[in-house]
Scaffold this motif. Structure first.
Motif, PDB file in Angstrom:
ATOM      1  N   VAL A 278      36.849 -22.110  34.768  1.00  0.00           N
ATOM      2  CA  VAL A 278      36.539 -22.487  33.390  1.00  0.00           C
ATOM      3  C   VAL A 278      37.664 -22.011  32.473  1.00  0.00           C
ATOM      4  O   VAL A 278      38.022 -20.830  32.474  1.00  0.00           O
ATOM      5  CB  VAL A 278      35.204 -21.884  32.919  1.00  0.00           C
ATOM      6  N   GLY A 279      38.228 -22.941  31.715  1.00  0.00           N
ATOM      7  CA  GLY A 279      39.184 -22.587  30.681  1.00  0.00           C
ATOM      8  C   GLY A 279      38.486 -22.510  29.335  1.00  0.00           C
ATOM      9  O   GLY A 279      37.658 -23.365  29.021  1.00  0.00           O
ATOM     10  N   ILE A 280      38.802 -21.501  28.546  1.00  0.00           N
ATOM     11  CA  ILE A 280      38.132 -21.288  27.263  1.00  0.00           C
ATOM     12  C   ILE A 280      39.112 -21.485  26.115  1.00  0.00           C
ATOM     13  O   ILE A 280      40.187 -20.863  26.070  1.00  0.00           O
ATOM     14  CB  ILE A 280      37.515 -19.874  27.176  1.00  0.00           C
ATOM     15  N   LEU A 281      38.720 -22.368  25.194  1.00  0.00           N
ATOM     16  CA  LEU A 281      39.445 -22.578  23.943  1.00  0.00           C
ATOM     17  C   LEU A 281      38.612 -22.011  22.798  1.00  0.00           C
ATOM     18  O   LEU A 281      37.420 -22.319  22.698  1.00  0.00           O
ATOM     19  CB  LEU A 281      39.664 -24.079  23.715  1.00  0.00           C
ATOM     20  N   THR A 282      39.222 -21.177  21.963  1.00  0.00           N
ATOM     21  CA  THR A 282      38.590 -20.832  20.699  1.00  0.00           C
ATOM     22  C   THR A 282      39.086 -21.835  19.658  1.00  0.00           C
ATOM     23  O   THR A 282      40.147 -22.435  19.822  1.00  0.00           O
ATOM     24  CB  THR A 282      38.957 -19.420  20.221  1.00  0.00           C
ATOM     25  N   ASN A 283      38.330 -22.024  18.601  1.00  0.00           N
ATOM     26  CA  ASN A 283      38.899 -22.778  17.479  1.00  0.00           C
ATOM     27  C   ASN A 283      38.216 -22.349  16.197  1.00  0.00           C
ATOM     28  O   ASN A 283      37.008 -22.128  16.158  1.00  0.00           O
ATOM     29  CB  ASN A 283      38.816 -24.294  17.704  1.00  0.00           C
ATOM     30  N   ASP A 284      39.021 -22.186  15.163  1.00  0.00           N
ATOM     31  CA  ASP A 284      38.509 -21.735  13.877  1.00  0.00           C
ATOM     32  C   ASP A 284      39.521 -22.164  12.805  1.00  0.00           C
ATOM     33  O   ASP A 284      40.702 -22.349  13.110  1.00  0.00           O
ATOM     34  CB  ASP A 284      38.347 -20.207  13.866  1.00  0.00           C
ATOM     35  N   PRO A 285      39.060 -22.342  11.572  1.00  0.00           N
ATOM     36  CA  PRO A 285      40.025 -22.663  10.508  1.00  0.00           C
ATOM     37  C   PRO A 285      40.950 -21.473  10.269  1.00  0.00           C
ATOM     38  O   PRO A 285      40.519 -20.436   9.784  1.00  0.00           O
ATOM     39  CB  PRO A 285      39.135 -22.921   9.287  1.00  0.00           C
ATOM     40  N   ILE A 286      42.204 -21.615  10.643  1.00  0.00           N
ATOM     41  CA  ILE A 286      43.213 -20.600  10.352  1.00  0.00           C
ATOM     42  C   ILE A 286      44.247 -21.298   9.495  1.00  0.00           C
ATOM     43  O   ILE A 286      45.153 -21.961   9.993  1.00  0.00           O
ATOM     44  CB  ILE A 286      43.819 -20.003  11.632  1.00  0.00           C
TER      45      ILE A 286
ATOM     46  N   GLN B  12      41.172 -14.480   8.057  1.00  0.00           N
ATOM     47  CA  GLN B  12      41.351 -15.729   8.795  1.00  0.00           C
ATOM     48  C   GLN B  12      41.098 -15.544  10.291  1.00  0.00           C
ATOM     49  O   GLN B  12      40.723 -16.480  10.984  1.00  0.00           O
ATOM     50  CB  GLN B  12      42.775 -16.261   8.599  1.00  0.00           C
ATOM     51  N   PHE B  13      41.329 -14.318  10.780  1.00  0.00           N
ATOM     52  CA  PHE B  13      41.341 -14.093  12.224  1.00  0.00           C
ATOM     53  C   PHE B  13      40.099 -13.362  12.740  1.00  0.00           C
ATOM     54  O   PHE B  13      40.013 -13.097  13.941  1.00  0.00           O
ATOM     55  CB  PHE B  13      42.592 -13.291  12.607  1.00  0.00           C
ATOM     56  N   GLU B  14      39.157 -13.030  11.867  1.00  0.00           N
ATOM     57  CA  GLU B  14      38.065 -12.137  12.268  1.00  0.00           C
ATOM     58  C   GLU B  14      37.254 -12.695  13.436  1.00  0.00           C
ATOM     59  O   GLU B  14      36.977 -11.988  14.415  1.00  0.00           O
ATOM     60  CB  GLU B  14      37.155 -11.856  11.070  1.00  0.00           C
ATOM     61  N   ALA B  15      36.821 -13.949  13.340  1.00  0.00           N
ATOM     62  CA  ALA B  15      35.993 -14.519  14.409  1.00  0.00           C
ATOM     63  C   ALA B  15      36.782 -14.636  15.707  1.00  0.00           C
ATOM     64  O   ALA B  15      36.272 -14.308  16.787  1.00  0.00           O
ATOM     65  CB  ALA B  15      35.446 -15.879  13.983  1.00  0.00           C
TER      66      ALA B  15
ATOM     67  N   HIS C 239      43.803 -30.410   3.119  1.00  0.00           N
ATOM     68  CA  HIS C 239      43.095 -29.980   1.919  1.00  0.00           C
ATOM     69  C   HIS C 239      42.720 -28.504   1.939  1.00  0.00           C
ATOM     70  O   HIS C 239      42.357 -27.953   0.910  1.00  0.00           O
ATOM     71  CB  HIS C 239      41.831 -30.831   1.703  1.00  0.00           C
ATOM     72  N   THR C 240      42.811 -27.856   3.107  1.00  0.00           N
ATOM     73  CA  THR C 240      42.446 -26.439   3.176  1.00  0.00           C
ATOM     74  C   THR C 240      43.637 -25.530   3.455  1.00  0.00           C
ATOM     75  O   THR C 240      43.493 -24.305   3.415  1.00  0.00           O
ATOM     76  CB  THR C 240      41.378 -26.206   4.254  1.00  0.00           C
ATOM     77  N   ALA C 241      44.799 -26.098   3.729  1.00  0.00           N
ATOM     78  CA  ALA C 241      45.966 -25.299   4.082  1.00  0.00           C
ATOM     79  C   ALA C 241      46.368 -24.376   2.931  1.00  0.00           C
ATOM     80  O   ALA C 241      46.468 -24.808   1.786  1.00  0.00           O
ATOM     81  CB  ALA C 241      47.127 -26.211   4.454  1.00  0.00           C
ATOM     82  N   ARG C 242      46.591 -23.116   3.251  1.00  0.00           N
ATOM     83  CA  ARG C 242      47.018 -22.138   2.254  1.00  0.00           C
ATOM     84  C   ARG C 242      48.493 -21.797   2.385  1.00  0.00           C
ATOM     85  O   ARG C 242      49.095 -21.279   1.448  1.00  0.00           O
ATOM     86  CB  ARG C 242      46.181 -20.863   2.388  1.00  0.00           C
ATOM     87  N   THR C 243      49.043 -22.019   3.542  1.00  0.00           N
ATOM     88  CA  THR C 243      50.460 -21.793   3.779  1.00  0.00           C
ATOM     89  C   THR C 243      50.920 -22.781   4.820  1.00  0.00           C
ATOM     90  O   THR C 243      50.120 -23.565   5.336  1.00  0.00           O
ATOM     91  CB  THR C 243      50.721 -20.334   4.219  1.00  0.00           C
ATOM     92  N   SER C 244      52.187 -22.767   5.154  1.00  0.00           N
ATOM     93  CA  SER C 244      52.718 -23.774   6.074  1.00  0.00           C
ATOM     94  C   SER C 244      52.159 -23.567   7.482  1.00  0.00           C
ATOM     95  O   SER C 244      51.813 -22.449   7.892  1.00  0.00           O
ATOM     96  CB  SER C 244      54.243 -23.706   6.116  1.00  0.00           C
ATOM     97  N   LEU C 245      52.094 -24.659   8.225  1.00  0.00           N
ATOM     98  CA  LEU C 245      51.623 -24.574   9.604  1.00  0.00           C
ATOM     99  C   LEU C 245      52.554 -23.718  10.448  1.00  0.00           C
ATOM    100  O   LEU C 245      52.101 -23.019  11.363  1.00  0.00           O
ATOM    101  CB  LEU C 245      51.490 -25.978  10.189  1.00  0.00           C
ATOM    102  N   VAL C 246      53.833 -23.738  10.157  1.00  0.00           N
ATOM    103  CA  VAL C 246      54.777 -22.888  10.883  1.00  0.00           C
ATOM    104  C   VAL C 246      54.355 -21.428  10.795  1.00  0.00           C
ATOM    105  O   VAL C 246      54.266 -20.712  11.807  1.00  0.00           O
ATOM    106  CB  VAL C 246      56.210 -23.058  10.332  1.00  0.00           C
TER     107      VAL C 246
END
Length: 267
Positions: A113-121, A128-131, A151-158
């Motif tokens: 089983v491979g596990i992916l997390t995903n959250d709005p970062i 941003q990283f707590e969960a 619409h939710t980005a606070r800084t660049s994706l880089v």
């Protein structure tokens, strides 16, 4: 699903995100992906209270064994646990605990089983990283997902990708991004863009992050199918943020960009 998967494959998309949440027929959905020749990353909980997370994870794992044998099963146990308090009414810590529990149960019932997390970062602040911190500290996570929208980005994706990579030193995935043609903030922040232009922008940002050392595994356009508004799920209206429209036609700008990417990859 067969039509959606066929159109995705025609655009060179061989990995998709979909759901095996309670109420979905696990065997038929797994079979549809297998028959279409696409690999799926399956969400087990997507903005709802899973009344029996142990049973859900067990059913998904056992169904995957029945359909695909010991082939690797990719799971995203809980979609965006940070948003559960607002959308599902479940405290964040309960959503995190549910994600950890389902990951462990799945691995008890499936050998790979491979596990992916995903959250709005969308920024680089600690909250941003707590969960993700909590899940990564409790489970051997394979890929850390970053959900990043205009619409939710606070800084660049880089900056987001580099901060996430340096924090976890695990492969990063842009696990959700898309462009909504009707979203005024998208057009105000990024004038002149469309779906194809946004995809180019995201991939350029990924290339810069990789140049600076980040390991970025994938980019997921999400959702790939135009869907009803979140707050009106039974509406006949569709938000224009996917590749595939309700009549199975495709967005021309995104289609052209994906086709160009496929051509360059083949070359």
């Amino acid at each position: 699903m067969a039509d959606h998967f066929r159109i995705a494959r025609e655009h060179g998309l061989l990995t998709i995100r979909d759901g095996l949440v309670p109420g979905h027929q696990a065997l038929s959905r797994l079979g549809a992906a297998r028959d279409a020749g696409v690999q799926a990353i399956w969400d087990l909980s997507h903005y709802h209270r899973n009344q029996d997370p142990v049973r859900c994870a067990r059913i998904a794992s056992e169904a995957a064994l029945a359909v695909n044998g010991n082939e690797k099963l990719w799971l995203c146990p809980v979609n965006e646990p940070s948003l559960y308090p607002m959308i599902a009414g479940m405290p964040r810590h309960e959503a995190v605990e549910m994600a950890v529990l389902m990951a462990k149960v799945a691995r008890d019932h499936h050998p790979d089983v491979g596990i992916l997390t995903n959250d709005p970062i969308t920024g680089v602040g600690e909250r941003q990283f707590e969960a993700t911190d909590a899940i990564v500290s409790a489970v051997d996570v394979d890929v850390v997902g970053v959900n990043y929208y205009p619409h939710t980005a606070r800084t660049s994706l880089v900056k987001v990708l580099l901060a996430t990579w340096r924090r976890y030193r695990k492969p990063i995935m842009v696990s959700e991004t898309s462009w909504h043609d009707g979203h005024p903030i998208h057009h105000r922040r990024y004038p002149g863009l469309n779906k194809g232009g946004w995809l180019r922008h995201v991939l350029e940002q990924v290339d810069i992050a990789v140049f600076h050392g980040a390991v970025v595994a994938r980019v997921c356009w999400y959702p790939i199918v135009d869907c009803p508004p979140w707050h009106r799920p039974f509406s006949g209206d569709r938000w224009s943020h996917g590749l595939i429209r309700s009549d199975l036609s495709v967005d021309p700008n995104l289609s052209v960009e994906l086709s160009a990417l496929r051509f360059r990859a083949a070359a």
